[in-house]
Enzyme design. Sequence first.
Site, PDB file in Angstrom:
ATOM      1  N   SER A  47       0.802  -1.187  -0.120  1.00 36.36           N
ATOM      2  CA  SER A  47       0.028  -0.069   0.068  1.00 36.36           C
ATOM      3  C   SER A  47       0.845   1.239   0.015  1.00 36.36           C
ATOM      4  O   SER A  47       0.466   2.236  -0.639  1.00 36.36           O
ATOM      5  CB  SER A  47      -0.820   0.006   1.232  1.00 36.36           C
ATOM      6  OG  SER A  47      -1.797  -1.199   1.149  1.00 36.36           O
ATOM      7  N   LYS A 166       1.067 -10.832   6.543  1.00 35.42           N
ATOM      8  CA  LYS A 166       0.967  -9.255   7.264  1.00 35.42           C
ATOM      9  C   LYS A 166      -0.462  -9.113   7.541  1.00 35.42           C
ATOM     10  O   LYS A 166      -1.326  -8.842   6.930  1.00 35.42           O
ATOM     11  CB  LYS A 166       1.233  -8.170   6.093  1.00 35.42           C
ATOM     12  CG  LYS A 166       1.545  -6.869   6.840  1.00 35.42           C
ATOM     13  CD  LYS A 166       1.734  -5.789   5.949  1.00 35.42           C
ATOM     14  CE  LYS A 166       1.592  -4.615   6.500  1.00 35.42           C
ATOM     15  NZ  LYS A 166       2.044  -3.374   5.592  1.00 35.42           N
ATOM     16  N   GLY A 191       1.468  -4.857  10.807  1.00 29.16           N
ATOM     17  CA  GLY A 191       1.485  -3.673   9.936  1.00 29.16           C
ATOM     18  C   GLY A 191       1.440  -2.613  10.544  1.00 29.16           C
ATOM     19  O   GLY A 191       1.742  -1.398  10.230  1.00 29.16           O
TER      20      GLY A 191
END
Lengths: 296, 296, 296, 296
Positions: A47, A166, A191
């Site tokens: 991301s 994750k 994360g």
Amino acid sequence: MHEKLAGVFAPIPTPFNADGSLALDKLADNIRIWETMELDGYVALGSNGEFPMLTADEKIAVLDTCRKAMTSDRLLIAGTGCESLAQSIDLTKRAADVGADTTLVITPHYYKNRAGDATQINYFNAVADASPMPIMIYNMPGYTGVIMSTAAVLEAAQHDNIIGMKESTTNVVKMAEIVIGNAPNFTLLTGSASGFLPCLSIGVAGTISAFANFAPERVQAVKRAFDSGDMATAMKLQHNLIEPNKAVTAKYGVAGVKAMMETRGLYGGPVRDPYPQLTAAEREDLMAIAKKYELI
Amino acid sequence: MHEKLAGVFAPIPTPFNADGSLALDKLADNIRIWETMELDGYVALGSNGEFPMLTADEKIAVLDTCRKAMTSDRLLIAGTGCESLAQSIDLTKRAADVGADTTLVITPHYYKNRAGDATQINYFNAVADASPMPIMIYNMPGYTGVIMSTAAVLEAAQHDNIIGMKESTTNVVKMAEIVIGNAPNFTLLTGSASGFLPCLSIGVAGTISAFANFAPERVQAVKRAFDSGDMATAMKLQHNLIEPNKAVTAKYGVAGVKAMMETRGLYGGPVRDPYPQLTAAEREDLMAIAKKYELI
Amino acid sequence: MHEKLAGVFAPIPTPFNADGSLALDKLADNIRIWETMELDGYVALGSNGEFPMLTADEKIAVLDTCRKAMTSDRLLIAGTGCESLAQSIDLTKRAADVGADTTLVITPHYYKNRAGDATQINYFNAVADASPMPIMIYNMPGYTGVIMSTAAVLEAAQHDNIIGMKESTTNVVKMAEIVIGNAPNFTLLTGSASGFLPCLSIGVAGTISAFANFAPERVQAVKRAFDSGDMATAMKLQHNLIEPNKAVTAKYGVAGVKAMMETRGLYGGPVRDPYPQLTAAEREDLMAIAKKYELI
Amino acid sequence: MHEKLAGVFAPIPTPFNADGSLALDKLADNIRIWETMELDGYVALGSNGEFPMLTADEKIAVLDTCRKAMTSDRLLIAGTGCESLAQSIDLTKRAADVGADTTLVITPHYYKNRAGDATQINYFNAVADASPMPIMIYNMPGYTGVIMSTAAVLEAAQHDNIIGMKESTTNVVKMAEIVIGNAPNFTLLTGSASGFLPCLSIGVAGTISAFANFAPERVQAVKRAFDSGDMATAMKLQHNLIEPNKAVTAKYGVAGVKAMMETRGLYGGPVRDPYPQLTAAEREDLMAIAKKYELI
């Protein structure tokens, strides 16, 4: 690979030029600087890497650049998940070809009413079957709106080629359930730098966190204190991560990470449109927070 | 174009062969059949068109096939929204080149904490500035997790090149607010066949609904009864849309739409992996509902 | 009773003196004024009646005052739901003793993980069994966080003594499903003036809406136009309800309703602490909206 | 009082007879047994105490019974929050009169659109001003739907008579923010046994958790291991709390807690209607979990 996963990873941003084009030279420069920092590896195309903003060819160019610029044997983890299984498999193979060690595959999520646990398990098994390298699950409900349940994660974890995950929430109870689930060869990473110590306290192995892009030593210090049993120091270090970390995640996102990277000599640059750049006032606010915590 | 938007549009599915490859010949066949049905136009590459599962080149091939197979002057509306503004603009231009009349652009949504109203307004203005054809907004919170507010919609609606919107919720109050907002050249369509009559009752102009792919005359009948002032008939017709429509939206999604299309001689075929096909039991359930409402 | 339920009801606020004590004299005065207005009845002790702020004895005093002040044969509907079944039954009996015609019973909701459909059905059946008067279901997810499903409503509706429901969402599809469910002696009312016409369009019988406390004729006018088949007028009237209605519901709540009541010669007064009174600026904003729509 | 708050508290259930009436004799018996267990005090009239199911007089009888049966100097914490400020103050005074040491006051929550931070701060300040004993904040979004923000908590924490908080989420980041906020005389307790160790790791002082009603020594053991720096043991002990704790919270609620209490010689009995008792199958499932973790 599991020992190498128990560490602190930077989910590296993808650098762009002022016109929005890919800045591969800047990426190579950044890698060279990160190689001198206290990091256990890199996640490209997560991301923070703005993966939804890139074409498949751009993604491969990013990975290729990273691998060629890396001089250490740190792990290079590639984000290769797409909505389409075929596209995910194709990108995973291409990522392996240019030297990725493993891949972080986001849960399919657009068709939420058809993206339940059975879909997820089938999907991850299919990617794992086809992938030339081991794969990891990327659960990111804050952005996807989809939650892969503990039971589904533990079922997928039975696949030999699915080696970890994750988890991007701070749901410590779910993480503990995964840790104690019957999945001995499955590594769980958090994360969240803000919740790193609580995660460590119930058995999470490491973290992939935005903060590690510009201050990995701060994140490593939490882990080192925890590993040495010095909980008082660990708690103090953890407390000091929270406010600045929220500024570069919930508050300012990737634009904030890029601004903070510039304080360490790394190239930050713009995020891709239409997501907003920092305003002058936002940058000032961010720098004030950074100063308060002696990050600059 | 606004008069032509006040109607019933089919958000057409993209046909795939058994191996998942694009079945453009089947798409052309389908278009020829739909051209004989009571429809005001087509939306290609919407959610029912599985747009997140297609590459950019596949998307253009779909549009090109539609336009070439169409013989009427009905509208061809293309879904061209991507997370990246540059990709959205590029795809919109290519869509116009192959003959799309207008475009339905989904709200950017991955980075939810940075995808507020200001981001949306800037984005739609930028796409509208660059687009060779008028554009429409596609608000689909059920899949995107992002809601473009009434105020933001009305601000974007001031742009000459932003001519309308598909609202995919059944929030009739929000829709009424848009209808009465100061945006005279802005056409509002609902995405819900289940709530079509309530939407008509407060001024919505038409609908883009999955149901119109296989039974457009049922949807048109609601509108015709409403337009003629025969509310009792309209209500009865509306009531009969609800259960079968839920089966092809919330319950079975695109796989359900494709199964229903086959009952009308259209090609349905599989959805793309990893989203699940209908099981035999699900298909049986769907057909039982279709039979109950005399759709088959 | 069903014919009498097909109308417009005021969910009347409970008046308090400046010190927070119950102002029964003011309530009686208000009833006398409402009796001259175009209303089909009253709901006392609903959310607008601040029922969670009152003791059981205060609630009975409110009902007793209403009944004694009423001179018409309009319906008096009492809110008697408590979390405890025993308390709900006790209050329902006492309400019947002082002259309530029926009761609006809110779904139990504190223990959300144990308040599913089975709990709701058992609860409403038990209240209905014990109640000397017919009862109605009050579904108010915005305040309770609990949604009683369509299936559960339709199952409860089979009980002879459960005669209707107030649905406080604007979920028109759910309401249509209830209307067409197999429950011929069950009357559905909407809680939303903003969505009244859409609700009427799919068969809802009437409304219990805050707006009816101070401008019932505006709400009645929508219904009258709809009943006479004049949809153009109905739509125009409906549009004019939306902005002022949102001001006295989502925006300012009961404090807003009480302020608006004062413009009609009714006593408003304060809401009970800790919920906030209107600030001077909020009152000014509310009055500007009222003026814009010629309510004052 | 702050040293005494840094411990493990049982949020004791309220015992009822088979007919639903209050079983004060059983409560006194239970207290005598709990006094022999490893507990730092009791919270009466919390969510596990079924406070929404009791009248004010019943609540005072519960507190009076607890105090009279207690022989230690452990803390007796009373749940006294009501929606109405006046009722909350009245109940708090009566609780102090019968010997409560402090009170856990739930956030007002029915009128969610008017229950924001300003309302909460005003409310807690007003209760604290009027209370003869120090008060604590009870934040329980899972049941109330209202979240009191970190900033609001820290502002309320400035009041001399507001000494602490029970946070019932597992939001470790929020809890860390409260711990490091400028509120030195404010004690934070977690409501979650499942997340106890993660909470301890960032500075939470203790816990009020359902589990402590029937196995307080298991919860204390986590804290003792943590306090002694033996994180490996703490982690193992924490892991063993998770599955059985979820069974008595998310899964079976108070009915589950009462069933588990019976395995320790405490009186459990029914929960009040309409919330469901355990079915035979649910009880069997619960006992199987208890056996797996050697709780029975």
